[in-house]
Design a protein around this motif. Structure first.
Motif, PDB file in Angstrom:
ATOM      1  N   ILE A  51      36.018  29.277  43.137  1.00  0.00           N
ATOM      2  CA  ILE A  51      36.105  28.835  41.743  1.00  0.00           C
ATOM      3  C   ILE A  51      34.914  29.356  40.942  1.00  0.00           C
ATOM      4  CG2 ILE A  51      36.050  26.814  40.229  1.00  0.00           C
ATOM      5  CD1 ILE A  51      38.719  27.240  41.578  1.00  0.00           C
ATOM      6  N   VAL A  52      33.747  29.406  41.576  1.00  0.00           N
ATOM      7  CA  VAL A  52      32.559  29.965  40.917  1.00  0.00           C
ATOM      8  C   VAL A  52      32.801  31.441  40.587  1.00  0.00           C
ATOM      9  CG1 VAL A  52      30.117  30.544  41.203  1.00  0.00           C
ATOM     10  CG2 VAL A  52      30.973  28.322  41.972  1.00  0.00           C
ATOM     11  N   VAL A  53      33.402  32.178  41.532  1.00  0.00           N
ATOM     12  CA  VAL A  53      33.728  33.587  41.284  1.00  0.00           C
ATOM     13  C   VAL A  53      34.742  33.702  40.154  1.00  0.00           C
ATOM     14  CG1 VAL A  53      34.736  35.678  42.284  1.00  0.00           C
ATOM     15  CG2 VAL A  53      33.209  34.251  43.659  1.00  0.00           C
ATOM     16  N   LEU A  54      35.770  32.836  40.161  1.00  0.00           N
ATOM     17  CA  LEU A  54      36.775  32.826  39.093  1.00  0.00           C
ATOM     18  C   LEU A  54      36.122  32.597  37.738  1.00  0.00           C
ATOM     19  CD1 LEU A  54      39.680  32.700  37.988  1.00  0.00           C
ATOM     20  CD2 LEU A  54      39.750  30.284  38.677  1.00  0.00           C
ATOM     21  N   LEU A  55      35.223  31.627  37.669  1.00  0.00           N
ATOM     22  CA  LEU A  55      34.543  31.323  36.414  1.00  0.00           C
ATOM     23  C   LEU A  55      33.713  32.508  35.948  1.00  0.00           C
ATOM     24  CD1 LEU A  55      33.830  29.262  34.245  1.00  0.00           C
ATOM     25  CD2 LEU A  55      32.025  28.392  35.730  1.00  0.00           C
ATOM     26  N   ALA A  56      33.015  33.170  36.878  1.00  0.00           N
ATOM     27  CA  ALA A  56      32.193  34.327  36.513  1.00  0.00           C
ATOM     28  C   ALA A  56      33.063  35.452  35.951  1.00  0.00           C
ATOM     29  CB  ALA A  56      31.420  34.819  37.736  1.00  0.00           C
ATOM     30  N   LEU A  57      34.224  35.676  36.543  1.00  0.00           N
ATOM     31  CA  LEU A  57      35.130  36.726  36.058  1.00  0.00           C
ATOM     32  C   LEU A  57      35.730  36.357  34.708  1.00  0.00           C
ATOM     33  CD1 LEU A  57      36.929  37.663  39.407  1.00  0.00           C
ATOM     34  CD2 LEU A  57      35.246  39.041  38.158  1.00  0.00           C
ATOM     35  N   LEU A  58      36.019  35.072  34.493  1.00  0.00           N
ATOM     36  CA  LEU A  58      36.526  34.639  33.191  1.00  0.00           C
ATOM     37  C   LEU A  58      35.490  34.862  32.098  1.00  0.00           C
ATOM     38  CD1 LEU A  58      38.304  31.308  34.215  1.00  0.00           C
ATOM     39  CD2 LEU A  58      39.427  33.293  33.206  1.00  0.00           C
TER      40      LEU A  58
END
Length: 574
Positions: free
Chosen positions: A10-17
């Motif tokens: 989820i942290v990776v998802l947030l960074a990509l968003l």
């Protein structure tokens, strides 16, 4: 272990968003599919996310809105809003916008008024457009259907097995907060720039003319054969032939003697034309020839152009139009226009063909700012559409007919009466939104089933334990606000909801205050233009800079947050 891995993902998802290179639909869809393949969620959980009743309600509501946004009633009424001095005009505009946005799609409301405000010459558009966008957000938070964010939160509520939110469940908090913030906007708009309307349409150094001389080797050869399509920084936009305008210019167009070629782009790259023998350069007065042929558009949030260049999408063929200039905020983009990646909210100045508005892909990709107008509903059709919608809302509010059932009946009526067509539904179907919300529901299930949401909730309890349940509520609200200022509002709601619900459970509190913290927090985007679609719509037409949103939006954000934090625990006790 699984909880930690899901949380890391989820942290990776947030960074990509936040990075913004990939669309939220691609990211959420990929994450949901990944959780399915890895067994974090079951196939049944994945499928049920896309058949969530609240998601279907949002989808049908957006399809019904396609008819309402074509009504001429709002545009005719809007002229009276802007009469009088600037303060009164702003107050009327914001009041009407907030009221309409409580029941209609706020994107459609802003899209309709955007063209009217941009065309009028009484008040500088830059003084009105940010207040317009802010008012649409504030009106949207007062009802269930006012903003897609509230319906998205409702889909999470239903998915969690809780009772669905009612039509006016948000009103006791949303209405006082909206009124208070509208008054704050009247104060904070003093920091808005004042770009006069005449500045907006001032002649721009976009055009360069060249005339084909008698005996030139270019005569009798096509544009492609003469290599006039891919010049360094210049683009052949129009041909003036015997006082007739050829627009746009196709690659197979044959040049004739005395043709006037109109180029656009970086006119300082004029040396690129010196290589063509028989071209005589003169003047830059092509604006007079093109004045009736120019239209300004804003790239919509549904557009397939976002992230692409003009060359990649073959813009001329797709829209029968050539791009004269691109503006992002208050900055005109320079360089080779065909190689600039476009963004939602960019303003494009187009030289269009005679059948430009007949193209079926115009509505999906653009908000029109010029005098070019798409076909409108008749007065009778408008009254039928609005009366039907008002009846559906009233029946749902008094629990006579479920909202989804009423909207489905209305959609059927609009199709049978030919106010809407199946072709229009296909063209404007919000595929990306369905993917985002359906996938976000799957992500939420993964957070819950893996224990990642409980892990974060435990951290929230450790962090705010000394302040009690109220401190945890404030923490959830602030977390959601920071997310919505960083990523999109719907993405913020998707990421914050499972954490908010788990935090309520960790404190043994009623979940409603935390659900409302997520709902109101996800709509609390006032300081950056990229977090909310209506902000992007007004960003370039208003010639704004990022600092304009910060200076105007900070007081509004503080007032909004103070109102929500004070009222939610009173209306929805812990």
């Amino acid at each position: 272990m699984e909880a930690s891995l899901v949380l890391a993902s989820i942290v990776v998802l947030l960074a990509l968003l936040i990075q913004g290179r990939l669309s939220p639909a691609v990211l959420f869809g990929s994450w949901a599919s990944g959780y399915l393949v890895l067994g974090v969620v079951t196939e049944q959980q994945w499928l049920s996310s896309f058949t969530n009743p609240a998601l279907i309600t949002l989808l049908v509501l957006m399809l019904v809105s396609l008819a309402l946004e074509r009504s001429p009633l709002l545009e005719r009424f809007s002229g009276a809003l802007l009469k009088g001095n600037e303060t009164l005009a702003s107050l009327r505009l914001m009041g009407v916008t907030a009221t309409l946005s409580a029941f209609l799609n706020n994107t459609a409301v802003v899209g309709t008024l955007l063209g009217v405000i941009s065309r009028q010459r009484h008040i500088a558009p830059s003084r009105l457009l940010i207040p317009l966008s802010f008012a649409s957000v504030l009106g949207g938070v007062t009802t269930l259907i006012g903003t897609s964010t509230n319906l998205v939160v409702n889909s999470f509520v239903v998915n969690a097995g809780l009772p669905a939110l009612s039509m006016f469940e948000f009103a006791a908090v949303g209405v006082p907060v909206a009124v208070f913030c509208l008054l704050v906007i009247l104060f904070s708009r003093r920091w808005l720039p004042r770009y006069q309307p005449q500045q907006h349409n001032a002649q721009q150094p976009y055009f360069l003319e060249a005339k084909v001389q008698p005996g030139a080797a270019l005569i009798g050869r096509s544009i492609e054969q003469n290599r006039l399509r891919n010049l360094n920084g210049l683009y052949l936009l129009e041909i003036v032939r015997n006082e007739r305008l050829i627009s746009p210019v196709g690659p197979d167009e044959i040049l004739e003697e005395d043709d006037v070629l109109v180029f656009t782009g970086e006119v300082e790259k004029v040396q690129a034309l010196q290589a063509f023998k028989g071209l005589e350069l003169f003047g830059s007065g092509a604006e007079q020839l093109l004045a009736s042929n120019l239209v300004e558009v804003v790239i919509s949030n549904q557009s397939a152009l976002a992230g692409c260049t003009l060359q990649q999408v073959d813009f001329r063929t797709m829209f029968n139009a050539g791009v004269v200039g691109i503006r992002r905020g208050n900055k005109r983009l320079t360089g080779q226009l065909g190689t600039i990646p476009l963004k939602t909210g960019d303003s494009l100045l187009l030289a269009v063909g005679h059948d430009f508005t007949q193209h079926r892909n115009i509505d999906r990709n653009f908000h029109l700012l010029g005098n070019w107008q798409r076909p409108k509903l008749s007065n009778r059709q408008s009254m039928l559409a609005f009366a039907g919608f008002a009846a559906v809302v009233a029946l749902a509010a008094f629990n006579v007919l479920p909202l989804l059932n009423g909207l489905l009946l209305l959609l059927a009526g609009l199709l049978l009466s030919r106010i809407l067509t199946l072709g229009e539904l296909r063209r404007r179907f919000p595929f990306e939104l369905v993917i985002i919300i359906g996938s976000a529901l799957t992500v939420a299930k993964a957070l819950d089933s893996s224990g990642a949401a409980q892990l974060v909730a435990g951290g929230m309890r450790e962090l705010f334990g000394g302040y009690g349940v109220f401190g945890a509520f404030v923490g959830v609200y602030i977390m959601t606000l920071l997310l919505t200022e960083t990523v999109t509002n719907n993405a913020a709601a998707a990421l914050a909801f499972p954490v908010g619900l788990s935090t309520a459970q960790a404190f043994g509190a009623d979940p409603m205050p935390f659900i409302m913290a997520v709902a109101f927090g996800a709509s609390a985007c006032f300081m950056v233009p990229y977090g909310y679609q209506t902000h992007l719509m007004v960003y370039s037409p208003g010639h704004y800079r990022m600092i304009d949103f910060i200076k105007t939006g900070l007081p509004v954000s503080l007032a909004y947050s103070a109102g929500v934090i004070a009222l939610v625990p009173v209306v929805f006790p812990f």
